[in-house]
Write an enzyme that holds these catalytic residues in place. Structure first.
Site, PDB file in Angstrom:
ATOM      1  N   ASP A   1       0.824  -1.224   0.000  1.00 45.00           N
ATOM      2  CA  ASP A   1       0.000   0.000   0.000  1.00 45.00           C
ATOM      3  C   ASP A   1       0.854   1.269   0.000  1.00 45.00           C
ATOM      4  O   ASP A   1       0.494   2.258  -0.651  1.00 45.00           O
ATOM      5  CB  ASP A   1      -0.888   0.049   1.254  1.00 45.00           C
ATOM      6  CG  ASP A   1      -1.985  -0.992   1.203  1.00 45.00           C
ATOM      7  OD1 ASP A   1      -2.196  -1.577   0.123  1.00 45.00           O
ATOM      8  OD2 ASP A   1      -2.606  -1.224   2.249  1.00 45.00           O
TER       9      ASP A   1
HETATM   10  P1  NAP Z   1       0.950  -3.969   3.174  1.00 38.79           P
HETATM   11  O1  NAP Z   1       0.236  -3.018   2.290  1.00 38.79           O
HETATM   12  O2  NAP Z   1       0.179  -4.602   4.276  1.00 38.79           O
HETATM   13  O3  NAP Z   1       1.580  -5.114   2.237  1.00 38.79           O
HETATM   14  C1  NAP Z   1       2.407  -6.101   2.749  1.00 38.79           C
HETATM   15  C2  NAP Z   1       2.845  -7.013   1.609  1.00 38.79           C
HETATM   16  O4  NAP Z   1       3.853  -7.863   2.127  1.00 38.79           O
HETATM   17  C3  NAP Z   1       1.744  -7.902   1.089  1.00 38.79           C
HETATM   18  O5  NAP Z   1       1.326  -7.478  -0.176  1.00 38.79           O
HETATM   19  C4  NAP Z   1       2.355  -9.311   1.076  1.00 38.79           C
HETATM   20  O6  NAP Z   1       2.228  -9.867  -0.236  1.00 38.79           O
HETATM   21  C5  NAP Z   1       3.814  -9.071   1.425  1.00 38.79           C
HETATM   22  N1  NAP Z   1       4.350 -10.095   2.316  1.00 38.79           N
HETATM   23  C6  NAP Z   1       3.755 -10.651   3.393  1.00 38.79           C
HETATM   24  N2  NAP Z   1       4.551 -11.563   3.940  1.00 38.79           N
HETATM   25  C7  NAP Z   1       5.688 -11.579   3.215  1.00 38.79           C
HETATM   26  C8  NAP Z   1       6.896 -12.316   3.284  1.00 38.79           C
HETATM   27  N3  NAP Z   1       7.103 -13.257   4.229  1.00 38.79           N
HETATM   28  N4  NAP Z   1       7.858 -12.086   2.354  1.00 38.79           N
HETATM   29  C9  NAP Z   1       7.664 -11.166   1.395  1.00 38.79           C
HETATM   30  N5  NAP Z   1       6.542 -10.446   1.273  1.00 38.79           N
HETATM   31  C10 NAP Z   1       5.566 -10.648   2.175  1.00 38.79           C
HETATM   32  O7  NAP Z   1       2.229  -3.300   3.848  1.00 38.79           O
HETATM   33  P2  NAP Z   1       2.744  -1.802   3.806  1.00 38.79           P
HETATM   34  O8  NAP Z   1       3.048  -1.384   2.405  1.00 38.79           O
HETATM   35  O9  NAP Z   1       3.807  -1.754   4.833  1.00 38.79           O
HETATM   36  O10 NAP Z   1       1.515  -0.932   4.256  1.00 38.79           O
HETATM   37  C11 NAP Z   1       1.053  -0.902   5.609  1.00 38.79           C
HETATM   38  C12 NAP Z   1      -0.451  -0.802   5.603  1.00 38.79           C
HETATM   39  O11 NAP Z   1      -0.912  -0.940   6.963  1.00 38.79           O
HETATM   40  C13 NAP Z   1      -0.926   0.557   5.077  1.00 38.79           C
HETATM   41  O12 NAP Z   1      -2.084   0.402   4.314  1.00 38.79           O
HETATM   42  C14 NAP Z   1      -1.227   1.322   6.367  1.00 38.79           C
HETATM   43  O13 NAP Z   1      -2.210   2.316   6.186  1.00 38.79           O
HETATM   44  C15 NAP Z   1      -1.744   0.195   7.261  1.00 38.79           C
HETATM   45  N6  NAP Z   1      -1.630   0.591   8.666  1.00 38.79           N
HETATM   46  C16 NAP Z   1      -0.415   0.809   9.205  1.00 38.79           C
HETATM   47  C17 NAP Z   1      -0.320   1.303  10.491  1.00 38.79           C
HETATM   48  C18 NAP Z   1       1.005   1.620  11.117  1.00 38.79           C
HETATM   49  O14 NAP Z   1       0.998   2.226  12.194  1.00 38.79           O
HETATM   50  N7  NAP Z   1       2.116   1.250  10.525  1.00 38.79           N
HETATM   51  C19 NAP Z   1      -1.463   1.510  11.251  1.00 38.79           C
HETATM   52  C20 NAP Z   1      -2.706   1.238  10.661  1.00 38.79           C
HETATM   53  C21 NAP Z   1      -2.763   0.772   9.367  1.00 38.79           C
HETATM   54  P3  NAP Z   1       2.278 -11.468  -0.443  1.00 38.79           P
HETATM   55  O15 NAP Z   1       1.181 -12.004   0.397  1.00 38.79           O
HETATM   56  O16 NAP Z   1       2.092 -11.673  -1.894  1.00 38.79           O
HETATM   57  O17 NAP Z   1       3.624 -11.920   0.031  1.00 38.79           O
END
Ligand code: NAP
Length: 478
Positions: A402
């Site tokens: 994301d």
């Molecule tokens: P993300 O959008 O959740 O994407 C994570 C990606 O990691 C997935 O597409 C997954 O694809 C891949 N993945 C999972 N396990 C893996 C592994 N073992 N090896 C390689 N790839 C792996 O992560 P992000 O880009 O960090 O975004 C964070 C999201 O969380 C945002 O939408 C944010 O708004 C939300 N959020 C964050 C917080 C905060 O405080 N950080 C709080 C609330 C909400 P595969 O399954 O294909 O591997």
């Protein structure tokens, strides 16, 4: 200086240490020391409180200290970094429960003594003390069950999807009405059975309200909810502080309350959503693929092997790593550091781009990279890295989705439209490490993976990085 002044002086010292500690938590370099300083403040507060109050029985306090210490040490050693939000949720819940029990115990005292004797003996103001007791029970109850529900969602014990049904808000409003009515009866009724029924209603409905408050919120939004519940646990503690007239508890509760709200607002801003949207929109209830630009996403996924990734990286002079939740899942931070070192030895300049909400909790990526001893100077915040992105030879996206999705900037129908992203797509070559076609937290497609300059390095990030590192080492050795 008399004993009371000495105690209040110690409380002021403890409060100053809390504030200094909180301030230091804001920067990665000083965060550990900040944590320690706050802990020292808490130790002073606890010791002074035990010396101050006429403790009737140290046995239970000792048992509590031993059990709490043992559990705390076990949790600190056993709980993984990726499970930290769950743990924080549980700890918030316990904080809320503790305040509820303080309020409940004090209410029991009032019933046993009668208001007149209670007020004479404990020198309270009936409206003030009564309000503090009932607020400690209400906020503590909501915090407890809300946190337990958040824990269960994050731990995968309950589905991550928001639970929505018609009339949900009306039900919550009705429950608030019941709480008010129960509280009124518990305070003003003279019949003991009625008083008991009023208090029981107040207590039980407060607990149910915590559950129904968190129910319509999706698993992905739990970090925001947890920080909000953290804030509530602080308010409950403050109310408990007023109940037992303990100044340091009032101050500490207020600090927790305000810092929790500030953190929630920071997270919402980084996602370009309002707190109300997080709490009431049921974000994440749509089907996967919602808001993917109405089918405008075209192109194909182009896989790349670790050997070919090595060839691309070997020629690169400017490399940026963009870590995300997947790095946390695979615990690949040490391999990331190893690859970064090899790239530097090969003459490349290496940076780490940090998105404020990458992962599942604030500072998630910073903590993991610090664990792997990545130098702070190499971490570059999103706003600073984006202007440099077009000059990057390679952007390596490690389990981020994301936070690098261009739909957030281009596609008005996307649920994440408006969320600031790291512009990985502007780099000359983008290598995305993920296991397969899994969506990110928002459940939507990502155009970045289909762009002409993007290559997909499939597999668990730790193993694929290890394979690239091995390539570097075998070339160096041979
Ligand atoms: P993300 O959008 O959740 O994407 C994570 C990606 O990691 C997935 O597409 C997954 O694809 C891949 N993945 C999972 N396990 C893996 C592994 N073992 N090896 C390689 N790839 C792996 O992560 P992000 O880009 O960090 O975004 C964070 C999201 O969380 C945002 O939408 C944010 O708004 C939300 N959020 C964050 C917080 C905060 O405080 N950080 C709080 C609330 C909400 P595969 O399954 O294909 O591997």
């Amino acid at each position: 200086m008399n004993a009371a002044s000495l105690i209040n002086f110690a409380y002021i010292v403890a409060s100053i240490l809390f504030i200094l500690g909180l301030k230091m938590l804001g920067r990665q370099a000083s965060a550990r020391r900040g944590n320690l300083i706050s802990a020292v403040g808490m130790l002073i507060a606890v010791v002074v409180t035990l010396l101050d109050k006429q403790v009737v029985n140290f046995t239970w306090i000792t048992i509590g200290l031993v059990v709490g210490t043992v559990l705390g040490v076990i949790c600190a050693r056993v709980v993984k970094m990726t499970s930290m939000p769950e743990m924080v949720a549980l700890l918030n819940g316990f904080g809320g429960l503790a305040s509820l029990l303080v309020g409940w115990a004090e209410y029991g005292k009032i019933r046993a003594y009668g208001w007149d004797r209670y007020l004479a003996e404990f020198a309270g103001n009936p409206v003030f003390t009564g309000s503090a007791i009932f607020l400690a029970v209400l906020i503590g109850g909501v915090t407890f069950t809300g946190s337990v529900y958040a824990f269960a969602k994050l731990a995968g014990l309950l589905g991550g999807k928001p639970l929505l049904f018609r009339g949900q808000h009306l039900l919550n409003a009705l429950m608030l009405g019941l709480i008010l009515a129960g509280g009124g009866v518990a305070i003003f009724a003279s019949d003991p059975a009625l008083v008991l029924a009023g208090f029981a209603t107040y207590l039980v409905v407060s607990l149910v309200l915590g559950w129904t408050f968190v129910m319509p919120i999706g698993g992905g939004d739990m970090p925001v909810v947890i920080s909000l519940l953290n804030s509530l646990s602080g308010l409950a503690a403050s109310a408990a502080g007023f109940v037992i007239s303990n100044n340091v508890l009032i101050v500490a509760g207020c600090l927790v309350g305000t810092s929790g709200v500030i953190l929630s607002v920071i997270m919402c801003k980084a996602m370009n959503r309002s707190l109300l949207n997080v709490l009431f929109s049921g974000f994440g209830s749509g089907a996967p693929g919602d808001g993917d630009g109405g089918g405008v996403i075209q192109g194909e996924l182009k896989p790349i092997s670790p050997e070919d990734s090595f060839a691309v990286l070997e020629a690169a002079r400017q490399v940026v790593f963009i870590p995300g939740y997947g790095m946390a899942v695979s615990q690949a931070q040490h391999q990331v550091r190893e690859l970064a070192d090899l790239l530097e030895q090969n003459g490349a300049e290496v940076r780490f781009a940090i998105h404020p909400v990458a992962g599942r909790m604030p500072g998630h990526m910073n903590v993991l990279l610090a664990e792997a001893s990545v130098p702070y100077e190499q971490l570059v915040e999103m706003d600073a890295i984006n202007p440099m992105m077009a000059s990057m030879d390679v952007a390596i996206v490690i389990g981020a989705n994301d936070v690098v999705n261009p739909a957030a900037a281009r596609d008005k129908s996307s649920p994440i439209y408006g969320m600031p992203i790291i512009n990985a797509h502007e780099a000359r070559t983008v290598i995305c490490l993920k296991r397969g076609k899994g969506a990110g937290f928002s459940g939507i497609e990502n155009h970045l993976f289909l762009m002409p300059n993007t290559r997909m390095l499939y597999g668990d990030a730790k193993s694929t990085l290890q394979a690239v590192v091995s390539e570097f080492k075998s070339i160096a050795a041979g």
